[in-house]
Design a protein around this motif. Structure first.
Motif, short mmCIF file in Angstrom:
data_model
loop_
_atom_site.label_atom_id
_atom_site.label_comp_id
_atom_site.label_asym_id
_atom_site.label_seq_id
_atom_site.Cartn_x
_atom_site.Cartn_y
_atom_site.Cartn_z
N ARG A 8 -10.02 1.02 -15.87
CA ARG A 8 -9.56 0.31 -14.67
C ARG A 8 -9.33 1.11 -13.51
N ARG A 9 -8.75 2.15 -13.43
CA ARG A 9 -8.60 2.82 -12.28
C ARG A 9 -9.90 3.35 -11.55
N GLY A 10 -10.90 4.02 -12.51
CA GLY A 10 -11.99 4.34 -12.14
C GLY A 10 -12.84 3.15 -11.49
N PHE A 11 -12.86 2.21 -12.05
CA PHE A 11 -13.61 0.79 -11.57
C PHE A 11 -13.03 0.41 -10.19
N LEU A 12 -11.73 0.27 -9.94
CA LEU A 12 -11.09 -0.21 -8.81
C LEU A 12 -11.58 0.83 -7.62
N SER A 13 -11.49 2.17 -8.03
CA SER A 13 -11.95 3.29 -6.95
C SER A 13 -13.32 3.14 -6.52
N MET A 14 -14.18 2.96 -7.41
CA MET A 14 -15.66 2.84 -7.28
C MET A 14 -15.83 1.58 -6.59
N ALA A 15 -15.61 0.55 -7.24
CA ALA A 15 -15.78 -0.71 -6.72
C ALA A 15 -15.53 -0.96 -5.23
N ASP A 16 -14.26 -0.31 -4.83
CA ASP A 16 -14.18 -0.31 -3.42
C ASP A 16 -14.90 0.19 -2.56
N LYS A 17 -15.32 1.31 -2.85
CA LYS A 17 -16.37 2.05 -2.08
C LYS A 17 -17.83 1.20 -2.03
N GLN A 18 -18.20 0.59 -3.17
CA GLN A 18 -19.48 -0.08 -3.27
C GLN A 18 -19.22 -1.34 -2.52
N ILE A 19 -18.22 -1.96 -2.48
CA ILE A 19 -18.07 -3.19 -1.35
C ILE A 19 -18.11 -2.80 -0.09
N LYS A 20 -17.37 -1.64 0.54
CA LYS A 20 -17.58 -1.26 1.89
C LYS A 20 -19.00 -0.94 2.23
N ILE A 21 -19.92 -0.57 1.47
CA ILE A 21 -21.15 -0.01 1.58
C ILE A 21 -21.90 -1.28 1.52
N ALA A 22 -21.49 -2.33 0.55
CA ALA A 22 -22.45 -3.51 0.84
C ALA A 22 -22.06 -4.31 2.24
N GLN A 23 -20.78 -4.25 2.57
CA GLN A 23 -20.45 -4.82 3.69
C GLN A 23 -21.46 -4.38 4.88
N ARG A 24 -21.49 -3.03 4.91
CA ARG A 24 -22.14 -2.25 6.21
C ARG A 24 -23.64 -2.53 5.89
N SER A 25 -24.05 -2.54 4.78
CA SER A 25 -25.80 -2.45 4.74
C SER A 25 -25.99 -4.21 4.30
N ARG A 26 -25.09 -4.88 4.52
CA ARG A 26 -25.55 -6.47 4.38
C ARG A 26 -26.08 -6.81 3.17
N ARG A 27 -25.74 -6.21 1.95
CA ARG A 27 -26.14 -6.51 0.55
C ARG A 27 -25.21 -7.13 -0.35
N GLU A 28 -25.65 -8.24 -1.12
CA GLU A 28 -24.90 -9.08 -2.04
C GLU A 28 -24.52 -8.18 -2.97
N LEU A 29 -23.55 -8.74 -3.64
CA LEU A 29 -22.95 -8.03 -4.96
C LEU A 29 -22.80 -9.09 -5.91
N THR A 30 -22.76 -8.88 -7.33
CA THR A 30 -22.37 -9.79 -8.13
C THR A 30 -21.40 -9.35 -9.04
N LEU A 31 -20.26 -10.05 -9.20
CA LEU A 31 -19.08 -9.36 -10.40
C LEU A 31 -19.35 -10.30 -11.64
N PHE A 32 -19.48 -9.57 -12.54
CA PHE A 32 -19.31 -10.31 -13.81
C PHE A 32 -18.04 -9.78 -14.69
N PHE A 33 -17.27 -10.87 -15.04
CA PHE A 33 -16.14 -10.43 -15.88
C PHE A 33 -16.11 -10.96 -17.26
N ALA A 34 -16.07 -10.12 -18.25
CA ALA A 34 -16.35 -10.46 -19.52
C ALA A 34 -15.25 -10.41 -20.49
N ASP A 35 -14.89 -11.30 -21.28
CA ASP A 35 -14.02 -11.32 -22.40
C ASP A 35 -14.45 -11.20 -23.94
N VAL A 36 -14.20 -10.21 -24.53
CA VAL A 36 -14.77 -10.14 -26.00
C VAL A 36 -14.13 -11.34 -26.88
N ASP A 37 -14.74 -12.19 -27.30
CA ASP A 37 -14.17 -13.16 -28.26
C ASP A 37 -13.51 -12.69 -29.50
#
Length: 288
Positions: free
Chosen positions: A152-181
């Motif tokens: 969780r910690r690693g994801f939050l810190s890396m994803a934050d950076k990724q979103i900032k980059i996407a905002q600057r470079s006008r790129r779309e991102l897709t977030l997939f959220f999965a639960d194991v049944d």
């Protein structure tokens, strides 16, 4: 490239054409941006021997070798040394193969005859740099011990950076959220080691479905998430289809119980102004 200071980069060069290997070696040893120390292997067998006995920072791999051709060359080495970045080299007419290797986790590809010195060095520096990022994450306890994915910690810190980059470079991102049944049932019926194995299988399936540049994480328990960078113009539906096929393939091999996942998707569009990661996660969770 002052990014490396004076660190020596250990390169395993796998190339059967001696003249070409000699030329590459010459180019790399002449470079002033980083010090490259080159070990040379003429075929896949040699390369495997070196990988088993020495530590390298990066592998520069020609896909067609005397004892192995095409994609198999890459998959054999990457299976043996999953933590070492591999840059593949290919002839002009084999580009498809190189692209496939990149989809399956190679850091980069170079086309012989088209590449210049700077491209070669950039590709290697980038591969090593990304690799170091992952190693640092491991040290900073940002990886999930069980699956080797981001926690969780690693994801939050890396994803934050990724979103900032996407905002600057006008790129779309897709977030997939999965639960194991049914993870609880698996644990209750077959014991925790089997439950752990199920979670590891999910991690493997996600790695196979997504690209190495996508952020794949286990947020905790039976919750996984992926932040996919939209480069190929591939739709979320296409990715989900690939994911379903991978789960089906896994279930055909395993007959004790069937793995299944519930998945929610949220799109990040830079045109919609500022967006927070927490909003994206909440949206994907709701879509679930």
């Amino acid at each position: 490239g002052e990014w490396m200071g004076e660190k020596t980069v250990k390169v395993l060069l796998v190339e059967d054409n001696r003249e070409y290997a000699w030329m590459l070696r010459l180019i790399l040893t002449e470079m002033r941006s980083a010090r490259f120390e080159i070990t040379y292997a003429e075929n896949l067998g040699d390369a495997q021997y070196h990988l088993a006995n020495e530590v390298f920072d990066v592998v520069l791999l020609d896909l067609s070798l005397p004892d192995s051709r095409g994609f198999g060359t890459f998959s054999t080495l990457s299976t043996q040394a999953p933590h070492i970045p591999i840059v593949v080299m290919t002839a002009m007419d084999d580009k498809e193969m190189a692209l496939r290797a990149v989809r399956e986790g190679a850091q980069d590809y170079l086309v012989k005859g088209e590449m210049d010195v700077h491209q070669l060095v950039r590709a290697m520096e980038y591969a090593v740099e990304r690799h170091q990022t992952v190693e640092n994450l491991r040290r900073l306890s940002m990886l999930d011990e069980l699956t080797g994915l981001l926690n969780r910690r690693g994801f939050l810190s890396m994803a934050d950076k990724q979103i900032k980059i996407a905002q600057r470079s006008r790129r779309e991102l897709t977030l997939f959220f999965a639960d194991v049944d049914g993870l609880k049932q698996i644990n209750d019926r077959f014991g925790h080691p089997e439950g752990d194995l199920a979670l590891r299988s999910v991690a493997t399936i996600l790695r196979d479905t997504f690209r190495s540049s996508d952020l794949i994480a286990r947020l905790g328990g039976d919750e996984f998430t992926v932040l996919a960078i939209d480069t190929s113009g591939e739709t979320a539906e296409a990715v989900l289809t690939r994911l379903r096929e991978a789960i089906q393939a896994h279930n055909q091999e395993k007959n004790t119980y069937k793995l299944s996942m519930s998945i929610g998707v949220a799109k990040f569009n830079p045109a919609n102004g500022e967006q927070k990661l927490s909003d994206l996660l909440a949206r994907a969770d709701r879509a679930l």
